[in-house]
Motif scaffolding. Structure first.
Motif, PDB file in Angstrom:
ATOM      1  N   VAL A  12       0.823  -1.209   0.000  1.00 22.36           N
ATOM      2  CA  VAL A  12       0.000   0.000   0.000  1.00 22.36           C
ATOM      3  C   VAL A  12       0.860   1.264   0.000  1.00 22.36           C
ATOM      4  CG1 VAL A  12      -1.619   1.342   1.418  1.00 22.36           C
ATOM      5  CG2 VAL A  12      -2.036  -1.097   0.992  1.00 22.36           C
ATOM      6  N   GLY A  13       2.002   1.236   0.656  1.00 25.57           N
ATOM      7  CA  GLY A  13       2.826   2.432   0.726  1.00 25.57           C
ATOM      8  C   GLY A  13       3.297   2.939  -0.617  1.00 25.57           C
ATOM      9  N   ALA A  14       3.414   2.037  -1.594  1.00 25.96           N
ATOM     10  CA  ALA A  14       3.871   2.447  -2.930  1.00 25.96           C
ATOM     11  C   ALA A  14       2.747   2.967  -3.799  1.00 25.96           C
ATOM     12  CB  ALA A  14       4.539   1.266  -3.631  1.00 25.96           C
ATOM     13  N   VAL A  15       1.503   2.679  -3.426  1.00 20.77           N
ATOM     14  CA  VAL A  15       0.364   3.011  -4.282  1.00 20.77           C
ATOM     15  C   VAL A  15       0.237   4.519  -4.525  1.00 20.77           C
ATOM     16  CG1 VAL A  15      -2.162   2.993  -4.320  1.00 20.77           C
ATOM     17  CG2 VAL A  15      -0.915   0.888  -3.882  1.00 20.77           C
ATOM     18  N   PRO A  16       0.274   5.375  -3.498  1.00 20.95           N
ATOM     19  CA  PRO A  16       0.205   6.812  -3.782  1.00 20.95           C
ATOM     20  C   PRO A  16       1.477   7.368  -4.399  1.00 20.95           C
ATOM     21  CG  PRO A  16       0.424   6.426  -1.418  1.00 20.95           C
ATOM     22  CD  PRO A  16       0.209   5.091  -2.049  1.00 20.95           C
ATOM     23  N   VAL A  17       2.617   6.745  -4.116  1.00 22.79           N
ATOM     24  CA  VAL A  17       3.883   7.217  -4.685  1.00 22.79           C
ATOM     25  C   VAL A  17       3.831   7.148  -6.203  1.00 22.79           C
ATOM     26  CG1 VAL A  17       6.360   6.791  -4.826  1.00 22.79           C
ATOM     27  CG2 VAL A  17       5.178   6.548  -2.635  1.00 22.79           C
ATOM     28  N   GLN A  18       3.333   6.029  -6.718  1.00 25.67           N
ATOM     29  CA  GLN A  18       3.260   5.809  -8.166  1.00 25.67           C
ATOM     30  C   GLN A  18       1.978   6.344  -8.777  1.00 25.67           C
ATOM     31  OE1 GLN A  18       6.778   4.633  -8.735  1.00 25.67           O
ATOM     32  NE2 GLN A  18       5.489   3.982 -10.429  1.00 25.67           N
ATOM     33  N   ASN A  19       1.018   6.748  -7.935  1.00 25.08           N
ATOM     34  CA  ASN A  19      -0.341   7.006  -8.414  1.00 25.08           C
ATOM     35  C   ASN A  19      -0.755   5.852  -9.323  1.00 25.08           C
ATOM     36  OD1 ASN A  19      -2.847   8.148  -8.955  1.00 25.08           O
ATOM     37  ND2 ASN A  19      -2.072   9.507 -10.537  1.00 25.08           N
ATOM     38  N   VAL A  20      -0.810   4.680  -8.708  1.00 28.88           N
ATOM     39  CA  VAL A  20      -1.106   3.443  -9.429  1.00 28.88           C
ATOM     40  C   VAL A  20      -2.430   3.572 -10.177  1.00 28.88           C
ATOM     41  CG1 VAL A  20      -1.816   1.050  -9.047  1.00 28.88           C
ATOM     42  CG2 VAL A  20       0.251   1.932  -7.953  1.00 28.88           C
ATOM     43  N   GLY A  21      -2.475   3.020 -11.370  1.00 27.64           N
ATOM     44  CA  GLY A  21      -3.699   3.065 -12.150  1.00 27.64           C
ATOM     45  C   GLY A  21      -3.791   1.886 -13.102  1.00 27.64           C
ATOM     46  N   ALA A  22      -5.018   1.515 -13.433  1.00 25.60           N
ATOM     47  CA  ALA A  22      -5.243   0.436 -14.403  1.00 25.60           C
ATOM     48  C   ALA A  22      -6.716   0.405 -14.770  1.00 25.60           C
ATOM     49  CB  ALA A  22      -4.829  -0.928 -13.826  1.00 25.60           C
ATOM     50  N   TYR A  23      -6.990   0.025 -16.000  1.00 25.37           N
ATOM     51  CA  TYR A  23      -8.355  -0.207 -16.476  1.00 25.37           C
ATOM     52  C   TYR A  23      -9.294   0.962 -16.174  1.00 25.37           C
ATOM     53  CZ  TYR A  23      -6.534  -4.747 -17.559  1.00 25.37           C
ATOM     54  OH  TYR A  23      -5.763  -5.755 -18.097  1.00 25.37           O
ATOM     55  N   GLY A  24      -8.781   2.168 -16.413  1.00 22.06           N
ATOM     56  CA  GLY A  24      -9.610   3.357 -16.336  1.00 22.06           C
ATOM     57  C   GLY A  24      -9.711   4.007 -14.978  1.00 22.06           C
ATOM     58  N   VAL A  25      -8.966   3.505 -13.982  1.00 23.12           N
ATOM     59  CA  VAL A  25      -9.035   4.058 -12.626  1.00 23.12           C
ATOM     60  C   VAL A  25      -7.631   4.389 -12.142  1.00 23.12           C
ATOM     61  CG1 VAL A  25      -9.651   3.580 -10.219  1.00 23.12           C
ATOM     62  CG2 VAL A  25     -11.140   2.789 -12.065  1.00 23.12           C
ATOM     63  N   GLU A  26      -7.488   5.541 -11.494  1.00 21.37           N
ATOM     64  CA  GLU A  26      -6.239   5.917 -10.844  1.00 21.37           C
ATOM     65  C   GLU A  26      -6.480   6.120  -9.358  1.00 21.37           C
ATOM     66  OE1 GLU A  26      -3.319   8.172 -13.996  1.00 21.37           O
ATOM     67  OE2 GLU A  26      -4.601   9.392 -12.714  1.00 21.37           O
ATOM     68  N   VAL A  27      -5.448   5.824  -8.570  1.00 20.60           N
ATOM     69  CA  VAL A  27      -5.553   5.999  -7.128  1.00 20.60           C
ATOM     70  C   VAL A  27      -5.860   7.449  -6.759  1.00 20.60           C
ATOM     71  CG1 VAL A  27      -4.105   6.057  -5.046  1.00 20.60           C
ATOM     72  CG2 VAL A  27      -4.231   3.980  -6.423  1.00 20.60           C
ATOM     73  N   ALA A  28      -5.417   8.398  -7.591  1.00 22.54           N
ATOM     74  CA  ALA A  28      -5.677   9.818  -7.309  1.00 22.54           C
ATOM     75  C   ALA A  28      -7.167  10.105  -7.122  1.00 22.54           C
ATOM     76  CB  ALA A  28      -5.130  10.683  -8.438  1.00 22.54           C
ATOM     77  N   GLU A  29      -8.026   9.304  -7.764  1.00 21.99           N
ATOM     78  CA  GLU A  29      -9.467   9.516  -7.647  1.00 21.99           C
ATOM     79  C   GLU A  29     -10.018   9.050  -6.306  1.00 21.99           C
ATOM     80  OE1 GLU A  29     -11.461   7.816 -11.157  1.00 21.99           O
ATOM     81  OE2 GLU A  29      -9.451   7.566 -11.963  1.00 21.99           O
ATOM     82  N   LEU A  30      -9.271   8.202  -5.607  1.00 18.80           N
ATOM     83  CA  LEU A  30      -9.768   7.547  -4.400  1.00 18.80           C
ATOM     84  C   LEU A  30      -9.026   7.970  -3.144  1.00 18.80           C
ATOM     85  CD1 LEU A  30      -9.636   3.997  -6.001  1.00 18.80           C
ATOM     86  CD2 LEU A  30     -11.650   5.483  -5.900  1.00 18.80           C
ATOM     87  N   LEU A  31      -7.812   8.469  -3.313  1.00 19.55           N
ATOM     88  CA  LEU A  31      -6.955   8.764  -2.174  1.00 19.55           C
ATOM     89  C   LEU A  31      -7.435  10.007  -1.440  1.00 19.55           C
ATOM     90  CD1 LEU A  31      -4.289   7.748  -0.832  1.00 19.55           C
ATOM     91  CD2 LEU A  31      -3.102   9.493  -2.181  1.00 19.55           C
ATOM     92  N   ASP A  32      -7.533   9.889  -0.130  1.00 20.70           N
ATOM     93  CA  ASP A  32      -7.923  11.023   0.715  1.00 20.70           C
ATOM     94  C   ASP A  32      -6.694  11.716   1.298  1.00 20.70           C
ATOM     95  OD1 ASP A  32     -10.183  12.421   2.323  1.00 20.70           O
ATOM     96  OD2 ASP A  32      -8.732  11.804   3.845  1.00 20.70           O
ATOM     97  N   SER A  33      -5.787  10.941   1.901  1.00 19.35           N
ATOM     98  CA  SER A  33      -4.584  11.509   2.510  1.00 19.35           C
ATOM     99  C   SER A  33      -3.598  10.398   2.819  1.00 19.35           C
ATOM    100  CB  SER A  33      -4.925  12.276   3.795  1.00 19.35           C
ATOM    101  OG  SER A  33      -5.443  11.387   4.786  1.00 19.35           O
ATOM    102  N   VAL A  34      -2.373  10.788   3.136  1.00 13.08           N
ATOM    103  CA  VAL A  34      -1.359   9.843   3.599  1.00 13.08           C
ATOM    104  C   VAL A  34      -0.684  10.407   4.838  1.00 13.08           C
ATOM    105  CG1 VAL A  34      -0.887   8.861   1.315  1.00 13.08           C
ATOM    106  CG2 VAL A  34       0.408  10.856   2.074  1.00 13.08           C
ATOM    107  N   ASP A  35      -0.218   9.516   5.699  1.00 12.04           N
ATOM    108  CA  ASP A  35       0.658   9.908   6.794  1.00 12.04           C
ATOM    109  C   ASP A  35       2.082   9.646   6.342  1.00 12.04           C
ATOM    110  OD1 ASP A  35      -1.512  10.567   8.332  1.00 12.04           O
ATOM    111  OD2 ASP A  35      -1.400   8.801   9.624  1.00 12.04           O
TER     112      ASP A  35
END
Length: 363
Positions: free
Chosen positions: A127-150
Motif C-alpha cells: 500500500v505504501g507504494a500506491v500513492p507514490v506511483q499514483n497506481v492506475g489500471a483499467y480506467g481508474v487511478e488511485v488519485a481519484e480515491l486517495l484522501d490523505s497519507v501519513d
C-alpha cells in the motif's frame, strides 16, 4: 545476525533478488524489517543518525536494483492493519498501513461491498507504494480515491498527514516519487458503500464484461474480469511462470506535446504505410498520450523478443513487461530496455521513460 525481529538488522549481504518481483538485484549490506509504523520510523531515524544510505523496500514490484546491490541499510516495510470508518452517507474511509499487500486490500474491499478499487485488482506490491506511483489500471487511478497519507519526513523527523491534493498526483507519479526523505506510513481511501463497481471506462474491460462503457457491474464481476485480463498479459505473479518475473509495465505511456504530435504521426505513417488508427488519448493540458506497447511492437519488437543471451526477454504475453527468464542479471535487463527505448526513438522520435524505480543502476 540472522534473527528477523522487527527493527533489527538481519543477515550479511542479504540478496535483494529475493525481495523483488524481477528476482534481480545484488546484495544489501543490512536489512531491517519493520512490522509497526513506530518501528519503521525508528529504523529510519537510526540509519539517518548513523549517516547510512537507506532504501525503503515494500513488495519489490516496481523496483530494479543494480547487480552491485545496495551498500547501505534496506528497511523493509512489513506493517499491517486496516480500519474502515463511515464518514458520510454511502462513503467509507479505509485507512491502511503501508506494509499491507495491495491486492489483499482490494479483495477485502470487494468482499465488504466497498466500491472504487476493484479495477485495481491484481496489482502487486504494498500500500505504501500506491500513492507514490499514483497506481492506475483499467480506467481508474488511485488519485481519484486517495484522501490523505501519513508521511514520515526524514529531514525534520516529523510525522504529518498530507492531503491527496498536496501530493502532486499525476500520470504514474507524485511528489513522493523519487523522494529520499518522505516515507509513507499509511494511506486513506474514500470508497463508496454501494456494492457496484465504478462506471466501466476501459474498452477492453467493458468487452470482457459484455457491457457498455459507463455501465456498472457487481464488484466481484469487475474484479474477476480484471484478474483474468491481467493474467492473460502475465501481470499476475506466478513463481513458476517467468513471464511474471517482471516489474510490471517497464515503460510508461509517453505523453507527447500536442505541437509534436503531427511529426510523430507522420513518422508512424512513413514507417507503417499509413496504418490506422493510431491509438492515442488525452494526456492532460497540451499533451497527447500514445500507447507504449503499440509503439514498441510497431518499432519491430515482438512479444518474446530476447535480450542478451536469452536470459531476459519481452514477455511472451505483453510487450511492456521486461522479464527475467531465470538466469538474467540487471545489466541484461537494462541492455534490453535500452534496445527497446532506442528502437522506438529511432522509429518514431518518441522517448519512452521507465516506470520502475532504478536503484544503483541507470538506463
Amino acid at each position: 545476525m540472522t534473527t528477523r525481529s522487527s527493527g533489527e538488522a538481519v543477515g550479511v549481504a542479504v540478496p535483494l533478488a529475493e525481495h523483488t518481483t524481477l528476482h534481480l538485484g545484488g546484495p544489501a549490506a543490512r536489512l531491517v524489517e519493520a512490522t509497526t509504523a513506530e518501528d519503521l520510523v525508528e529504523a529510519l531515524r537510526r540509519a539517518d543518525t548513523g549517516g547510512d544510505d537507506v532504501l525503503v523496500l515494500g513488495g519489490g514490484s516496481n523496483l530494479v536494483v543494480g547487480d552491485e546491490g545496495f551498500a547501505g541499510t534496506v528497511v523493509r516495510v512489513a506493517t499491517t492493519g486496516r480500519r474502515a470508518d463511515r464518514v458520510a452517507d454511502g462513503t467509507v474511509q479505509l485507512t491502511v498501513e503501508a506494509g499491507e499487500d495491495w491486492d489483499a486490500v482490494v479483495a477485502a474491499a470487494v468482499a465488504d461491498g466497498l466500491s472504487g478499487v476493484e479495477c485495481l485488482s491484481g496489482i502487486p506490491g504494498r500500500v505504501g507504494a500506491v500513492p507514490v506511483q499514483n497506481v492506475g489500471a483499467y480506467g481508474v487511478e488511485v488519485a481519484e480515491l486517495l484522501d490523505s497519507v501519513d508521511v514520515y519526513d526524514r529531514l525534520d523527523g516529523c510525522v504529518r498527514t498530507v492531503p491527496a491534493a498536496d501530493l502532486g498526483l499525476a500520470y504514474r507519479t507524485s511528489r513522493l516519487k523519487g523522494s529520499a526523505t518522505s516515507v509513507v506510513l499509511r494511506a486513506r481511501f474514500a470508497l463508496a458503500d454501494s456494492g457496484s463497481s465504478v462506471p466501466i471506462r476501459y474498452p477492453e474491460l467493458a468487452r470482457a464484461l459484455g457491457v457498455e462503457l459507463g455501465d456498472r457491474v457487481p464488484l466481484a464481476a469487475a474484479r474477476e474480469a480484471v484478474l483474468a485480463l491481467r493474467a492473460g498479459k502475465g501481470m499476475v505473479l506466478d513463481p513458476a511462470d517467468h513471464d511474471t518475473w517482471s516489474a510490471g509495465s517497464f515503460f510508461t505511456n509517453p505523453l507527447v506535446p500536442d505541437e509534436a504530435v503531427p511529426e510523430v504521426l507522420a513518422r508512424i505513417a512513413e514507417r507503417l504505410g499509413g496504418e490506422a488508427p493510431v491509438p492515442r488519448y488525452p494526456g492532460g493540458p497540451g499533451r497527447t498520450k500514445f500507447s507504449a506497447a503499440w509503439l514498441i511492437e510497431r518499432a519491430g519488437f515482438r512479444r518474446g523478443h530476447q535480450g542478451p543471451g536469452g536470459r531476459v526477454a519481452l514477455s511472451s504475453k505483453h510487450t511492456l513487461a521486461l522479464t527475467n527468464r531465470g538466469t538474467g542479471s540487471t545489466a541484461d535487463l537494462l541492455a534490453l530496455a535500452s534496445e527497446v527505448r532506442d528502437g522506438v526513438r529511432a522509429a518514431f522520435g518518441v522517448v519512452l521513460e521507465p516506470e520502475p524505480v532504478l536503484v544503483n543502476c541507470a538506463l
